[in-house]
Motif scaffolding. Sequence first.
Motif, PDB file in Angstrom:
ATOM      1  N   ASP A 124       0.792  -1.040   0.139  1.00 33.70           N
ATOM      2  CA  ASP A 124       0.009   0.195   0.064  1.00 33.70           C
ATOM      3  C   ASP A 124       0.899   1.339   0.027  1.00 33.70           C
ATOM      4  OD1 ASP A 124      -2.418  -1.395   0.122  1.00 33.70           O
ATOM      5  OD2 ASP A 124      -3.230  -0.838   1.821  1.00 33.70           O
ATOM      6  N   ARG A 152      -3.521   0.227  -6.016  1.00 25.04           N
ATOM      7  CA  ARG A 152      -3.046  -0.650  -4.913  1.00 25.04           C
ATOM      8  C   ARG A 152      -2.973  -1.837  -5.413  1.00 25.04           C
ATOM      9  NH1 ARG A 152      -6.443   0.781   0.228  1.00 25.04           N
ATOM     10  NH2 ARG A 152      -7.814   1.750  -1.516  1.00 25.04           N
ATOM     11  N   SER A 195      -5.588  -1.343   5.804  1.00 22.68           N
ATOM     12  CA  SER A 195      -5.562  -0.691   4.474  1.00 22.68           C
ATOM     13  C   SER A 195      -6.882   0.106   4.285  1.00 22.68           C
ATOM     14  CB  SER A 195      -5.530  -1.902   3.403  1.00 22.68           C
ATOM     15  OG  SER A 195      -5.608  -1.381   2.048  1.00 22.68           O
ATOM     16  N   ASP A 212      -7.510   4.311   4.148  1.00 24.73           N
ATOM     17  CA  ASP A 212      -7.940   4.800   2.944  1.00 24.73           C
ATOM     18  C   ASP A 212      -9.028   5.621   3.235  1.00 24.73           C
ATOM     19  OD1 ASP A 212      -8.309   4.781  -0.129  1.00 24.73           O
ATOM     20  OD2 ASP A 212      -9.873   3.823   0.231  1.00 24.73           O
TER      21      ASP A 212
END
Lengths: 294, 821
Positions: free
Chosen positions: B378, B388, B762, B766
């Motif tokens: 990432d 990604r 992740s 985000d």
Amino acid sequence: MKPAPFVHHAPRTVGEAAAVLAQVGHDGKVLAGGQSLVPILNMRLASPAHLVDINGVEGLDGIDVSDEAVRVGALARHAALARSEDAYAALPLLRQATLNVAHPAIRNRGTTVGSIAHADPAGEMPAVLALCDGVVEAVSARGRREIGWQDFFAGPLETTLQADELAVAVRFGRFPTGTRTAFRESARRHGDYALAGVGVMVTVADGVVTAARASFVSVTDVPSVLDLGPVLAGTEASSESWGAAVDSAAAAVRDHVQPESDIHATSDYRRMLVGELTRRVLVESVTAAEGDRR
Amino acid sequence: MTTQMFGAPIRRKEDPRLVSGGGRYLDDLGHDALAAAFVRSPHAHARIVEVDAGDAVDVEGVVGIYVHEDLPGRIGEPLPLLIPHPTLTHGRTGYALARDEVNHVGEPVVMVVATDRYVAEDACQRIRVTYEQLPPVVGIDAAREGALLVHDDVPGNIAAHMLQEVGDVESALAASPHTLTLELDIERSACTPMEGRGVYARWDDERRELRLWSSTQTSTGVRAAVAAKLDLPLAKVECIAPDVGGGFGVKIVHPWPEEVLVPWAARLLGRPVKFTEDRREHFISAAHERGQLQTVTVGFDDDGRLLALDVKFWHDNGAYTPYGIIVPIITSTQLLGPYKPGAYRCEFWSLYTNTVLVTPYRGAGRPQGCFAMERAMDAIADELGIDRTEVRSRNFILPSQMPYDHGLLFQDGRPLKYDSGDFPASLAKIKALVGWDDFAAYRVEAEAEGRRVGLGIGCYVEGTGVGPYEGGHIQIETSGRVNVSTGLTSQGQGHETVFAQIVAEELGVRLEDVHVTTGDTRKMAYAVGTFASRAAVMSGSAIALAARNVRAKALRIAADALEVSPQDLEIVEGTVRVKGAPATSMSLGTVSVLSNPLRYAFDEAAQAATQFAGTFDPDKPPVAEDDEPGLEGRDFYSPTQATFANGMHAAIVETDPVTAEIRILRYCVVHDCGTMINPMIVEGQVHGGVAQGVGGALYERMAYDESGQLLNASFMDFLVPYASEVPTIETDHLETPSPLNPLGIKGAGEAGCIPVSAVIASAIEDAEGFPISRMPISPNDLWELRRQHAAGEIPSLHRATRSAARDAGTTEATEAKETTA
């Protein structure tokens, strides 16, 4: 995780229970739903020599509605209170709050009066009793007395109930016509002890707030009611100024509470959280007729 | 074949029994047994000065009180170090009862045996142990510092220091156009099976035999260990794993102190003795896992292709190392996931602390490794402004490159060589399942409603089905009943069902005629155990091979009797019949009768096998020279290496803009465990794994204070997610068969939990626009990170900065088109 030895007493009447309590005094504990007491016994955090099991006592499981109050007997289970349509019609806050008490299995067994007598700062029902300006009815061999909520809670897990007294019922006071209530809490997992919780009552007459109060879960040592009248009264509930008034109420709540830090959340986080929950329940209380039913 | 069994999503055979209270777990056994309870150390690090049991001996019902000095011979020696390794230069194990020193809260010091557990605990409460407290080492920082030592003779608290390198990492890093370094932190969690540990032993004084039951993942291991400790011939010890209420790794460790002490006490007292662990004991006296600090440096080119990967990590192994350094070895090898790392170097230190020991927990070091690799992926994507999934895709090992040898040694001492997998296909499936390419539009909608959402992904490869071997034994009774036995144990995985499916398919019998026994050393003395997602691969393969042997024998016997060639026969629903002429047939039960020449008939069917039945050739012996009586067969499966399953998960999370509460809106899994024996069971395994992964990502941590007290040793405060916290799990499967075993299967048991922390990190990252480097994460943690980010103490993600500058939403699709400096 096995309890230390104890003598099990199974009185059949309130009189018998009071007689046993008078006899065993500080060596005794009352067993009702057992949802807090039994784990404490099993972990040997307490080793009372006598358990006075009131589950066989007749006539303690009533839920009675009068013009002034909802009276809940010492053996009424949380689930019964949550289900009671009469209680809900008289005081919707009871169901709104009770459905936040742990999980169904615990609500099926645990009692509302027991939860209040346990006086856990993370308990919902002590906060509700306070918001409703409630009263605890106690019986001992010496007689009967009523204890207002302000005089009942002495500290975390501590009440002014005497060792020989049995809390036979509590009375939750009803609110004036035009009052809406809402209850909301936030826990790490659904049904856990809340990191913070808040119940509010808002009385509206002709679209204008005339009274408002809040009480809290997990952020005060003992149940504590904050009068939000000074920041909300006179505000039109659906007006644009309502938003700003609600923000002021949230700020007042953040100033009022005294949360502690533990492994699940810091004091700062809980303070923020209870302020935000207050904002949300206040918005909800005037927009939704029933408030949060989760 | 009328019904296809193998591959069918049939319901579990064991469930009606288990869900209706018919299970027999350890504590359901031995109601006449004495109960053992333990006085355990209340201190993390202390010398034992004195044990005073004076007030306890008089408690009515107490049968015996024992301290280390009472333990004779090998019982008083340190517990075995199960898996030695050359780099484990300072392996240490505890004693069954602490000798002189305690090294973690919960270490057993005194054993009380009494008429029941209540009395035993009453006595424990009256035993006074005087300790001289020593300064404890708690946490990886303190262990690494090495100023204080857990064991006086282990300098720097370093149990093991290991370095593996493929290629020249220093040069590759120096030559890389881009480098990034990440500092990562994963906290401790634990297996916490619903049923804790437990052991029950009966000693037969006349036969000098021991029979024990243990809630274990390896009954053969416990049997051998207890026989050795008690100095008994193996033939005089039997060990049975009854129904076991979950293991997840912790029950592969053996022998636990209680597994040695309870049989010893049973023999000493000549009475059955039982120990059932309670929940608090499980938290402080069993095992934990996960805790690591990691430093990950990656070198990559302008396209995001890895040129070098340099990983250093510090692994907290707790007070002792009975299970060796399996967990950090797995981290160091499996963090590579589906990627080609370029030059790779991994160096780790396995460190002692005065805390509960650390042994494999479902995932076993992989969640940490996956976290390291996926955080790096990432970060590379963010650095370069590339999608990604695109960065991942560019680094994939391709199907055409299988088998792929990383040039490293895996946890079984064999090459880390991937046998199968189609990572691009898996990625395409997960992107489709979660709607990866539609997410940007969804985010715009959500943001318009004042909601904050994020999308995350994580990929992993899991070495499953490690050796050395497992066996299968099949015997068909004259009734047609098929008895199947394998030595590894079951903890609720559905073995009775999947092994029966294999046998039903291979033999051509009805599922309901197949009866599976696991984990009973009386039935199968040779076995290893249930761990490392190996049961289906190892025992499944062994059972299939055994079934093929039995089938061949059945066809041979039936062919003789029916006077046809074996090639002309088939077996359908338990009946051997001539292909194309099904009327010419005999049941497998009849074949079983014929397989066992009899002198005595015990029922009508058996008469056919007796000496005057006229069914035999007088010139041949009743049992042929190279044959055995009975319709049974046995085989073992022993592979050259592990088989590598893989999967990809993606999630959408929502974070509350004010309270920082985290909600998983969607959780998607694409899983490849090769050929599936039962897709419903695979799905169940994935669900359970994801649930535990969610626990590790959002809820579970071991809250040790500075003095080494575990502050949350209960299910009230150690937050295992409830059903209400586990999202609906959407699954899709890819089946790339393993070429390594007869069924093409790869393990599935641990898959679900491996990438969850990586995926959730992740997705939160985000949503929030700043990096997440520490898991698990609570609302309070996220709220604190927001405060630090607002104060400029944490940088923004590049994509957050870019999109803010562009003032055009935060879509990765548009970012992917950007050129990067």
